[in-house]
Design an enzyme around this catalytic site. Sequence first.
Site, PDB file in Angstrom:
ATOM      1  N   CYS A 190       9.551  14.234  -8.836  1.00 36.01           N
ATOM      2  CA  CYS A 190      10.214  14.935  -7.495  1.00 36.01           C
ATOM      3  C   CYS A 190      11.483  15.410  -7.787  1.00 36.01           C
ATOM      4  O   CYS A 190      12.031  16.180  -7.010  1.00 36.01           O
ATOM      5  CB  CYS A 190      10.009  13.412  -6.481  1.00 36.01           C
ATOM      6  N   ARG A 210       0.931  -1.185   0.072  1.00 30.11           N
ATOM      7  CA  ARG A 210      -0.113  -0.062  -0.023  1.00 30.11           C
ATOM      8  C   ARG A 210       0.951   1.281  -0.008  1.00 30.11           C
ATOM      9  O   ARG A 210       2.140   1.039   0.081  1.00 30.11           O
ATOM     10  CB  ARG A 210      -0.804   0.061   1.257  1.00 30.11           C
ATOM     11  N   GLU A 251      -5.696   5.527  16.147  1.00 30.55           N
ATOM     12  CA  GLU A 251      -5.567   4.372  16.203  1.00 30.55           C
ATOM     13  C   GLU A 251      -4.994   4.177  17.618  1.00 30.55           C
ATOM     14  O   GLU A 251      -3.695   4.696  17.761  1.00 30.55           O
ATOM     15  CB  GLU A 251      -4.657   3.923  15.033  1.00 30.55           C
ATOM     16  N   CYS A 287      10.227   9.960  -2.647  1.00 31.89           N
ATOM     17  CA  CYS A 287      10.140   9.503  -3.853  1.00 31.89           C
ATOM     18  C   CYS A 287      11.264  10.329  -4.806  1.00 31.89           C
ATOM     19  O   CYS A 287      11.443  11.438  -4.821  1.00 31.89           O
ATOM     20  CB  CYS A 287       8.683   9.995  -4.578  1.00 31.89           C
ATOM     21  N   CYS A 306      11.107   9.903  -8.344  1.00 33.82           N
ATOM     22  CA  CYS A 306      10.478   9.979  -9.711  1.00 33.82           C
ATOM     23  C   CYS A 306      10.935  11.134 -10.355  1.00 33.82           C
ATOM     24  O   CYS A 306      11.460  12.221  -9.693  1.00 33.82           O
ATOM     25  CB  CYS A 306       9.054   9.678  -9.847  1.00 33.82           C
ATOM     26  N   ASN A 329      -3.123   8.426   4.962  1.00 37.32           N
ATOM     27  CA  ASN A 329      -3.013   7.423   6.048  1.00 37.32           C
ATOM     28  C   ASN A 329      -1.285   7.583   6.415  1.00 37.32           C
ATOM     29  O   ASN A 329      -0.526   7.235   5.555  1.00 37.32           O
ATOM     30  CB  ASN A 329      -3.163   6.161   5.900  1.00 37.32           C
ATOM     31  N   GLU A 330      -1.158   7.871   7.691  1.00 43.22           N
ATOM     32  CA  GLU A 330       0.377   7.913   8.100  1.00 43.22           C
ATOM     33  C   GLU A 330       1.410   8.311   7.065  1.00 43.22           C
ATOM     34  O   GLU A 330       2.326   7.494   6.737  1.00 43.22           O
ATOM     35  CB  GLU A 330       0.791   6.406   8.677  1.00 43.22           C
ATOM     36  N   TRP A 383       3.971  -6.060  10.572  1.00 40.83           N
ATOM     37  CA  TRP A 383       5.313  -6.197  10.074  1.00 40.83           C
ATOM     38  C   TRP A 383       6.147  -6.813  10.799  1.00 40.83           C
ATOM     39  O   TRP A 383       7.379  -7.031  10.153  1.00 40.83           O
ATOM     40  CB  TRP A 383       5.583  -4.495  10.179  1.00 40.83           C
TER      41      TRP A 383
END
Length: 655
Positions: A154, A104, A302, A149, A151, A142-143, A311
């Site tokens: 970037c 993800r 959370e 990056c 690419c 999220n987080e 993990w």
Amino acid sequence: MIQIGMDYYPEQWDPSLWEEDAARMAALGVKVVRIAEFAWSRMEPREGEFHFEWLDEAIRVLAGHGMRVILGTPTNCPPLWMYQHYPETLQQDRTGQRVFPGIRGHRCMMSPKFRFYARRVVGEMARRYAGRPEIFAWQIDNELESNHCTCPTCRAGFRDFLRQKYHTLDRLNDAWGNVVWSGEYSGWEQIQPPLGPDYETDWMNPAWLQDYERYAAAGTADYVRAQCGWIRQEDPEARITTNSCFPAHLPDFYQEFAPLDVAAYDNYPVGALPRDPEALYSNGFALDFVRSFKQKNFWVLEQLAGPTGCWAPMNPAMEPGMLEGYALQAVAHGADLLSFFRWRTAATGAEMFCHGLLDHDNQPNRRYWELEQLIRRLERYPRLDETALHSEVALLYAPDQEFAFQNKRQSPGFAYWTQLRLLHEGCMNLGVNVDVLPETASLEGYRVALVPTWLMAREELVHRLEDFARRGGTVLLTNRSGVKDEHNNCLLGQPLPGPFRALAGCRVTEYDPIGAERTQQLRSASGQTYAIHTWCDLLEPEGAEVWAAYAGRYYAGTAAITRHRFGGGQCYYVGTVGEKALYRDLLACLFREAGVDMVPGLPPGVELTCRSGPGGRYRFLFNNTMDRQTVHLEGTELELAPLEVRVQTEKGEWQ
Ligand code: GLA
Ligand code: ZN
């Protein structure tokens, strides 16, 4: 009222379960449910084909039981069609390869194509749900990590960032000291992010790395600002946050949260506490740090509700009291909303053993009853959210210092966070509230400013600290302060602590980077001996008195900690890193002088914090150890079970 929430993924369960799940959550006392954050492939299964009926239905079911929702934008997980049709939306890693979309969070948050699709789906959501009473708040993505990056977008962005900052290559070459190893750029296109298969920052130019980290952090902040805009365009009243954690590539949280309404954190304290009180982990620093993002109360999106295992292999079962203790610890540090991760443990996907409140059997269990007990307990304090932590002690933190420490390591085991944590734990151990503050925050109203390892000194802060001390404040500086300039290059031609020298009233004649593994001794003027490690600054007082001196090696007798009267106040300089007892004793001495209220004699691992305001005054006493602890407080003897939290209200009784 402290809001109790639950993280729920309706798209992961058969809709026949929704009604029963909602009824059970509501019966437990859950008021808000956090949904939708990863569900893009259900919202837009094919490009431009939107389906929100299922989300409408999930919201309807939850609202039918009196609960509101925190709506997550699904942008962390674009559907695979996007990567297939527009591979440029995939991040590139530090070797320059596109990442493989098998987990993800693969999207490049700067990619214009990704932004186009993200904006469209978020816009669709925001338009659909704008102003609806069922929506409690929005969560962006999220987080988020700092954008590392590599690419083409970037890379070009990095060059633009530098062009705007330095205008000419000459200035850039000069600022970074690129003459070393023939690193001088003769064309902008030569500038790259630090990459390559042998990505070894130890060998790279710290000035280059520093600006790169600033660029990467600014990118994440820009992404948050953009998403905020997309939501607010449709729903100007929307309350928006994002859930933070502390990843390897730390963002600049102050920038990131600037456009957001409230700070939020994913709170996963360790599942197994060490027995050794010296090694004891305190999550209090993380919580106070999150409170600093907006310098006001925050949310936990959370909160640990079951042993994790994704993990890494599964953690041991949560100890009795752990769910409740850690949740109350978050409240004790300023959380006004706690959303537990997650309602039921996933049966499918990578996180199938990352336990939620309910196990796969879907039966109420020990953790479930513990949460129920916590909710009933919090219901006894309906006005707790009308209180906040007030502190006379500020602990300064700056992302720039963090980056500088990562970009050029000091002695082995020397970490910025350790320094912050040691001072923070010293305060906790004395029952003193601490506000973590960004460098630019006002020190008005504080008695003490703790300024650990301020590697990169900016004149502006030096002057403000001098001013603070002149007007009666106490400053504590530690080793490795005033070493560098704003480019992360070393300051030339002045003894350390550089620009802080006048305030500290001492100079460093030599330093010994002994590393965290090597232990030496220190003796205070009052005759106490402490173990020290990591670093030794050999100090020569220039007006300061000696608080402690080294007790061994060729510098036995040389000053290690000094105290300098400065105007109406003073400045301590700590030239080394010590065992926890050193910070407890040193801070106790300093707080006594500065008139900060404290509670000396708390056992190690026991925290005391206070929230007060129109909603009353509450003190929280938390036993963050696996042993029973006896605490003597104002003539009362209190017995605390492992992980127990006791709460005292204005009536004085400890509940
Ligand atoms: C993070 C994520 C969640 C989940 C948990 C598991 O905090 O935000 O989606 O992966 O970790 O512990
Ligand atoms: Zn990119």
